[in-house]
Design a protein around this motif. Structure first.
Motif, mmCIF file in Angstrom:
data_model
loop_
_atom_site.group_PDB
_atom_site.id
_atom_site.type_symbol
_atom_site.label_atom_id
_atom_site.label_comp_id
_atom_site.label_asym_id
_atom_site.label_seq_id
_atom_site.Cartn_x
_atom_site.Cartn_y
_atom_site.Cartn_z
ATOM 1 N N HIS A 1 0.846 -1.194 0.000
ATOM 2 C CA HIS A 1 0.000 0.000 0.000
ATOM 3 C C HIS A 1 0.882 1.243 0.000
ATOM 4 O O HIS A 1 2.080 1.162 0.279
ATOM 5 N N ASP B 1 1.129 5.138 1.815
ATOM 6 C CA ASP B 1 0.669 5.782 3.045
ATOM 7 C C ASP B 1 0.004 7.122 2.753
ATOM 8 O O ASP B 1 0.272 7.756 1.726
ATOM 9 N N GLN C 1 9.237 8.002 2.894
ATOM 10 C CA GLN C 1 9.062 7.366 4.193
ATOM 11 C C GLN C 1 10.300 6.525 4.496
ATOM 12 O O GLN C 1 10.829 5.856 3.611
ATOM 13 N N HIS D 1 4.453 -0.260 -0.074
ATOM 14 C CA HIS D 1 5.215 -1.015 0.931
ATOM 15 C C HIS D 1 4.275 -1.900 1.744
ATOM 16 O O HIS D 1 3.059 -1.659 1.801
HETATM 17 FE FE LIG Z 1 2.247 1.994 5.647
#
Ligand SMILES: [Fe+2]
Length: 277
Positions: free
Chosen positions: A91, A93, A104, A238
């Protein structure tokens, strides 16, 4: 599109000391992220303090309702699946922000008394390209139909983007795919389209999901203390496998614009960057 070599010993990696002590290290690091969608760092101290300073070599940390720099275990302190021991499918974020987080980082600081918890990356651009090749109508549906998202697991929060968005966002001038937003848990049920369009969209979403789950799309990493991983949240999805034991992970988000600014200035030079504005 360049393909990342599948041999994990050749995954894009930079040296912690070089990043901390030279702009050349940051140049290589940001170039890896821009080019491949992710990069590992070797030789970092396995502490939240060092990890935070490392991230700040790119730019300041983006705060959210989860805080700024995180340092967490699977204690469900936040009502979000990331804070459990469950498997998390691929997915992106923060689909619920008007501007999703750009980068991230995850740094596994320790994992004791158990196993599992491998990290997963899927190149969303490569998956979209595959979808386009195999089913252009499905691609078009994910490009044009707008969806909503929300973050409302915690009592005092109900975040929604200012406007609905497509799963596959394209640059209005170059027409290139510029962002993938895929998060089944955060997607809102409400979609303002007619029934026929809705059915087509769900078929397209199912197909994209199938592409994302192909073994050939998945890259697995068993992250170790001392080797943080950072990735482009507008491109890479991720996830992680289920785990047992106690796992401590720290990390944070960085805004996309601040990352691109740092990348461009270090890799192209100010004169060239300003020359194109
Ligand atoms: Fe996540």
């Amino acid at each position: 599109m360049e393909q990342v070599p599948l041999n994990p010993s050749r995954y894009p990696t930079v040296d912690y000391e070089e990043v901390m002590n030279s702009d050349e290290g940051v140049r290589k690091w940001t170039d890896n992220i821009y080019r491949w969608g992710f990069s590992l760092v070797d030789g970092s101290p396995a502490t939240p303090e060092a990890t935070e300073k490392l991230l700040e070599r790119i730019a300041f940390i983006r705060h959210t309702h989860y805080g700024g720099f995180w340092d967490f275990t699977s204690d469900l302190s936040m009502k979000d699946m990331a804070y459990t021991t469950q498997e998390l499918g691929a997915h992106t974020d923060t689909t619920y922000f008007t501007e999703p987080a750009g980068l991230q980082m995850f740094h596994v600081l320790s994992h004791t008394g158990g196993s599992g918890g491998a990290s997963l990356l899927v190149d969303g651009f490569a998956a979209a390209q595959t979808l386009y090749r195999e089913d252009p109508d499905a691609y078009n549906s994910l490009k044009t139909v707008l969806v909503n998202a929300h973050a409302s697991g915690n009592e005092d929060v109900c975040i929604q983007p200012a406007a609905p968005f497509p799963i596959l966002s394209h640059h209005p001038v170059t027409k290139e795919l510029c962002r993938v937003q895929w998060n089944i848990e955060d997607r809102a049920a409400r979609m303002d389209v007619d029934a026929a369009t809705l059915v087509k969209w769900y078929d397209a979403a199912r197909k994209f999901n199938e592409v994302l789950k192909r073994e050939s799309m998945e890259r697995w990493f068993q992250l170790k203390p001392g080797s943080p991983m950072i990735f482009d949240n507008w491109r890479m999805l991720h996830g992680r496998s289920e785990f047992t034991g106690k796992r401590r992970v720290c990390g944070a988000y960085i805004n996309r614009d601040d990352f691109i600014s740092r990348y461009l200035l270090l890799n192209k030079g100010r004169e060239e960057v300003l020359g194109k504005i």
